[in-house]
Design an enzyme around this catalytic site. Structure first.
Site, short mmCIF file in Angstrom:
data_model
loop_
_atom_site.label_atom_id
_atom_site.label_comp_id
_atom_site.label_asym_id
_atom_site.label_seq_id
_atom_site.Cartn_x
_atom_site.Cartn_y
_atom_site.Cartn_z
N ARG A 95 28.42 15.30 23.89
CA ARG A 95 28.09 14.78 22.66
C ARG A 95 28.87 15.14 21.54
O ARG A 95 29.49 16.35 21.56
CB ARG A 95 26.63 15.35 22.37
CG ARG A 95 25.70 14.23 22.21
CD ARG A 95 24.30 14.82 22.24
NE ARG A 95 23.43 13.85 23.12
CZ ARG A 95 23.44 12.57 22.79
NH1 ARG A 95 23.82 12.09 21.65
NH2 ARG A 95 22.66 11.73 23.52
N ASN A 111 36.32 24.13 23.84
CA ASN A 111 35.85 22.98 24.47
C ASN A 111 37.05 22.85 25.83
O ASN A 111 38.26 23.17 25.42
CB ASN A 111 35.78 21.72 23.57
CG ASN A 111 35.61 20.44 24.27
OD1 ASN A 111 34.71 20.41 25.12
ND2 ASN A 111 36.42 19.32 24.15
N HIS A 113 39.13 19.53 27.51
CA HIS A 113 39.16 18.14 27.57
C HIS A 113 40.23 17.82 28.51
O HIS A 113 41.11 18.40 28.91
CB HIS A 113 39.78 17.64 26.26
CG HIS A 113 39.65 15.94 26.08
ND1 HIS A 113 38.76 15.35 25.88
CD2 HIS A 113 40.93 15.35 26.21
CE1 HIS A 113 39.14 14.08 25.92
NE2 HIS A 113 40.42 14.13 26.01
C1 GAR Z 1 35.40 17.66 32.80
O1 GAR Z 1 36.48 16.87 33.39
C2 GAR Z 1 35.55 17.79 31.31
O2 GAR Z 1 37.10 18.28 31.13
C3 GAR Z 1 35.02 16.54 30.79
O3 GAR Z 1 33.79 16.26 31.49
C4 GAR Z 1 34.13 16.69 32.71
C5 GAR Z 1 32.95 17.59 33.19
O4 GAR Z 1 32.83 17.79 34.44
N1 GAR Z 1 34.88 16.75 29.54
C6 GAR Z 1 35.11 15.79 28.48
O5 GAR Z 1 35.56 14.61 28.97
C7 GAR Z 1 34.70 15.92 27.12
N2 GAR Z 1 35.41 15.18 26.39
P1 GAR Z 1 31.93 19.26 34.80
O6 GAR Z 1 30.68 18.81 34.40
O7 GAR Z 1 31.95 18.95 36.56
O8 GAR Z 1 32.48 20.28 34.30
#
Ligand code: GAR
Length: 215
Positions: A95, A111, A113
């Site tokens: 979010r 964060n 990314h």
């Molecule tokens: C991860 O790849 C993270 O970098 C990405 O969501 C995934 C969560 O995986 N985050 C984003 O895209 C934020 N913009 P996880 O729940 O297994 O940690």
């Protein structure tokens, strides 16, 4: 500076593999801080199971339970503040946060990314990278600012992109690096080695830490 260990809370929306990597690294002492809680916007997030297994409180602050974004964010801030953390960790929190919460935790919210920012912001970053045809991809840990995926960069790790990769294959390759980069960035924060100068993060060496939160 507090004599006791620093504290953090993790916000995650789904699987929580980064949350798990962070928990593991805290448990083994690599991250010199304690995770106080998991907070999620998704009642079905597998991250909740991980929190339970680790004996950490898991709180659901579901967007749908609130009438608008402002009341949701007020509840989210209250959920975080209950634990009075030194650091707020966004680990797959899907979010976009409003300016009040971002300002409140300025310099204390990080964060991850799954791209080499500033390329491929927003959703499906790994698929964006494949579609664009880049030969190197990776992940970025950054401080959170009001502009999405645009805060000062702490750490980046790279992976090659091969012909024939699709978004999922590349995501798996990047994820391995995420699980290293995120604990490392959090460790540096708690070692008080990160100093933000404008939009640049300077990393001090272990013997000359930069100023951090003193209360
Ligand atoms: C991860 O790849 C993270 O970098 C990405 O969501 C995934 C969560 O995986 N985050 C984003 O895209 C934020 N913009 P996880 O729940 O297994 O940690």
């Amino acid at each position: 500076m507090k004599a006791e260990k620093g504290t953090f809370v993790v916000l995650a929306s789904g699987r929580g593999s980064n949350f798990q990597a962070i928990l593991d690294k805290a448990a083994e002492g690599y991250i010199p801080a304690v995770c106080k809680a998991l907070i999620t916007d998704n009642p079905d997030a597998y991250a909740i199971e991980r929190a339970r297994a680790a004996g950490i409180p898991g709180e659901v602050v579901s967007f749908r339970s609130f009438s608008d974004k402002q009341t949701y964010e007020t509840a989210l801030i209250a959920a975080i503040q209950k634990y009075d953390p030194d650091l707020v960790v966004l680990a797959g929190y899907m979010r976009i946060l409003g300016s009040e919460i971002v300002r409140k935790y300025s310099g204390r919210m990080v964060n991850i990314h799954p791209s080499l920012l500033p390329s491929f912001t927003g959703l499906h970053a790994q698929q964006q990278a494949v579609n664009y045809g880049v030969k190197v991809a990776g992940c970025t840990v950054h401080f959170v600012t009001e502009d999405m995926d645009a805060g000062p960069v702490i750490i980046q790790r790279t992976v090659p992109v091969f012909e024939g990769d699709d978004g999922d294959i590349l995501a798996d390759r990047i994820l391995i690096e995420e699980h290293k980069a995120f604990p490392e960035a959090i460790r540096l924060f708690f070692e008080r080695r990160l100093r933000i100068e404008g939009r640049v993060v300077k990393i001090g060496n272990a013997h000359s830490p930069s100023p951090g939160r003193d209360d």
